[in-house]
Design an enzyme around this catalytic site. Sequence first.
Site, PDB file in Angstrom:
ATOM      1  N   GLU A  74       0.859  -1.096   0.113  1.00  0.00           N
ATOM      2  CA  GLU A  74       0.111   0.164  -0.264  1.00  0.00           C
ATOM      3  C   GLU A  74       0.919   1.337   0.240  1.00  0.00           C
ATOM      4  O   GLU A  74       0.844   2.265   0.808  1.00  0.00           O
ATOM      5  CB  GLU A  74      -0.996   0.082   1.278  1.00  0.00           C
ATOM      6  CG  GLU A  74      -1.918  -1.231   1.207  1.00  0.00           C
ATOM      7  CD  GLU A  74      -2.964  -1.280   2.392  1.00  0.00           C
ATOM      8  OE1 GLU A  74      -2.638  -0.633   3.395  1.00  0.00           O
ATOM      9  OE2 GLU A  74      -4.091  -1.894   2.086  1.00  0.00           O
TER      10      GLU A  74
ATOM     11  N   ASP B 274      -8.445  -9.156   4.473  1.00  0.00           N
ATOM     12  CA  ASP B 274      -8.279  -8.062   5.464  1.00  0.00           C
ATOM     13  C   ASP B 274      -9.242  -7.830   6.464  1.00  0.00           C
ATOM     14  O   ASP B 274     -10.178  -6.873   6.340  1.00  0.00           O
ATOM     15  CB  ASP B 274      -8.199  -6.685   4.475  1.00  0.00           C
ATOM     16  CG  ASP B 274      -7.517  -5.567   5.118  1.00  0.00           C
ATOM     17  OD1 ASP B 274      -7.035  -5.923   6.214  1.00  0.00           O
ATOM     18  OD2 ASP B 274      -7.452  -4.363   4.603  1.00  0.00           O
TER      19      ASP B 274
ATOM     20  N   GLU C 206     -12.473  -2.149  12.123  1.00  0.00           N
ATOM     21  CA  GLU C 206     -12.539  -1.211  10.743  1.00  0.00           C
ATOM     22  C   GLU C 206     -13.511  -1.834   9.916  1.00  0.00           C
ATOM     23  O   GLU C 206     -14.193  -0.835   9.137  1.00  0.00           O
ATOM     24  CB  GLU C 206     -10.913  -1.711  10.082  1.00  0.00           C
ATOM     25  CG  GLU C 206     -10.967  -0.973   8.815  1.00  0.00           C
ATOM     26  CD  GLU C 206      -9.714  -1.369   7.767  1.00  0.00           C
ATOM     27  OE1 GLU C 206      -8.599  -1.629   8.798  1.00  0.00           O
ATOM     28  OE2 GLU C 206      -9.555  -0.841   6.921  1.00  0.00           O
TER      29      GLU C 206
HETATM   30  O1  GCW Z   1      -6.872  -3.110   6.416  1.00  0.00           O
HETATM   31  C1  GCW Z   1      -5.977  -2.337   5.713  1.00  0.00           C
HETATM   32  C2  GCW Z   1      -6.363  -0.870   6.226  1.00  0.00           C
HETATM   33  C3  GCW Z   1      -5.344  -0.039   6.364  1.00  0.00           C
HETATM   34  C4  GCW Z   1      -4.034  -0.678   7.074  1.00  0.00           C
HETATM   35  C5  GCW Z   1      -3.585  -2.020   6.186  1.00  0.00           C
HETATM   36  C6  GCW Z   1      -2.485  -2.674   6.859  1.00  0.00           C
HETATM   37  C7  GCW Z   1      -2.259   0.172   8.563  1.00  0.00           C
HETATM   38  O2  GCW Z   1      -7.160  -0.191   5.440  1.00  0.00           O
HETATM   39  O3  GCW Z   1      -5.484   1.163   6.985  1.00  0.00           O
HETATM   40  O4  GCW Z   1      -2.910   0.248   7.051  1.00  0.00           O
HETATM   41  O5  GCW Z   1      -4.664  -2.783   6.384  1.00  0.00           O
HETATM   42  O6  GCW Z   1      -2.922  -3.803   7.654  1.00  0.00           O
HETATM   43  O7  GCW Z   1      -1.260  -2.517   6.626  1.00  0.00           O
END
Ligand code: GCW
Length: 716
Positions: free
Chosen positions: A305, A379, A407
């Site tokens: 990311e 995720d 989240e």
């Molecule tokens: O779930 C996603 C999140 C990001 C997060 C990423 C990760 C810290 O949307 O905000 O970043 O995973 O786990 O690295």
Amino acid sequence: MKKTICLFLYLFVAFTVFADNGYRLWLRYEPITNGPLLNTYKNHITGINFPGNSATLLAAKDELAMGLEGMLAKKIPFVNSVAAGLVIGTPASSPAIANLSIKDQLAKVGNEGFVIITTNSNQKNVTAIAANTDIGVLYGVFHFLRLLQTQQSLQRLSIVSSPKIKHRLLNHWDNLSRTVERGYAGFSIWDWHKLPDYIDQRYIDYARANASIGINGTVVTNVNANAMVLTKELLIKAAALAKAFRPYGIKLYLTARFSAPIEIGKLKTADPLDPQVKQWWKDKVNEIYSYIPDFGGFLIKANSEGQPGPQDYKRNHADGANMFADAVAPHGGIVMWRSFVYSSESPEDRLKQPYTEFTPLDGKFRENVAVQVKNGPLDFQPREPFSPLFGSMKKTPLFMEYQLTQEYLGYATHLVYMAPLFKDVLNADTYSKGPGSTVARVIDGSLQGHSVSGMAGVANIGNDINWTGHPFGQANWYTLGRLAWDHELSSEHIANEWIKQTFSNNKQFVDTVRKIMLESQEAMVNYMTPLGLHHIMGYGHHYGPAPWFDKASRADWNPVYFHKADAAGIGFDRTSKGSNYLSQYAPEVRSKYENISTCPEEYLLWFHHVAWDHKMKSGRTLWEELCFKYYSGVEAVRVMQKEWNGMKNYVDKQRFEQVRQLLAVQEKEAVWWRNSCLLYFQTFSKMPIPANYEKPDQTLEYYKSLSFPLAPGTGH
Ligand code: GCW
């Protein structure tokens, strides 16, 4: 007259539940109202024989004195006599403990475990809390207080307990500016500006709470890292936090930004094989240890990311991780390298990418590197199968990463107890060494014989008065610690412990609230993502439903990428006819999911693209089943509401009212999820929502028009 006053006072104490803002978490130490039990405790605990004055033993003494005074409504003196009822310490700190014949038990508990034994000498019960180390004593004291708070008998205790997992960690996604990435309980509790001179009482209470459930490490900064935390000024502040945590056995860890040598070191490169870069990190690490002698090590997110990483220099994850590992190894530190990677360039099913990148590197990491794997391949969804990495990387210690902050689970407004979610993954069989190769055995190191093992939870903590926003968010923090200590504890057991300590021992209350908790994940899955649907939340902030969203810059950030609904059906085909993600599992796991008739329906749309009129086990078509699930999810929340409302007399007004209001929001949002998802999917299925269900009260256009620019948790 006197009698009447007494009776009145008794009734007042017994039936008045005072306001409680939740700050004390599960360490409330409220007076025990069960009279006969209270008497047995009082007769038993007449004094405490507890010599020793290390910082950790002093913390244990303070906690014990406070806990006993609260629960027994009387100060219990520290005494020299060994007939005091409580005898506490290590063989080194306490002659009385050294005299006990518990060598065999102590030999089993290592350097963090404890033994609690009640013996009867001269008609007097004596309970010994013993350990090999001071921290073991502290854990034993917390366990003893838990026994009292949950009103257990002390008559014949014979407890021998030690943690199954070595590194039991919280991961804070806290930015230095005090915003919290994916945080829904206010701002970060770390006040960097006032550190190092001002030690907020919260830091101590945080350490107490963590120690009480066995958590022994915390990563205080976000994995989307800021190099600034590695500058001298910030390190001195971090050292003050580490000092506050130290008596409680909690080590401090930091996240390291891969490009820090460029950003704060003025180097031209961050190439992990460059000698200057290696030296820079060695020097930096030496500096860190000069401030924090027991620094735990680094947690690193790289090449994920948009974060920098070794691949920027055509190196791999092992090259990167090993550079850090070599720097911390002389000090006994570890490196936790995250496997949450996926690239926007790769057209491969996003779920396959961590395995593709990491499995070939198995065996290439240094001994003090662990790869930290999210529980599922995607995720932190309401429900996910286990990550295939747990079955594939045999030579590398794998740490489990769970997400406590919600989240994708309705933020801090939805009640969802995560123990069943955590246990599902732990109990899953990877078959990597034949049947019984559970994820739990991978994580605790026993399957492959790793001495390094770990479990982490992305913290749900902020500066809200009750720490987690939702009063029930505390239960997930509690669960992480308890499961990391002993992953064999059941969800029921952990819920019982938490409810009794956090609210009340009243049986009706405990039974009802436990039921609410145990059913909450299923309710959420049903009203959000039933039958294996996933990642259909709002874009970016992940708040609420947006299955229609298709405008993200990357395909795999779009809900439509994940559900693939069309006129023929819905679901992501990950079988050999589709993305072949299933090939990443052992044959036993693969064949179960590959075959639509043996694939558990809870994962159907995770693995298959299924026709709308496919016959489900219930006899309903897929479309009807989808409707049924969404409606059951909403109904389940309504049942939770009713059950909670019946608990009014057992709980203080403040928390009763908070939970009541939050459940009302949850119900409203569950309806929002149900209506918008069904109305949207209906545009493909072209089938009616069965007439016996309440009709959606808004149109799809209305739901699509909603936007949430102020959704929390996304600030940097
Ligand atoms: O779930 C996603 C999140 C990001 C997060 C990423 C990760 C810290 O949307 O905000 O970043 O995973 O786990 O690295």
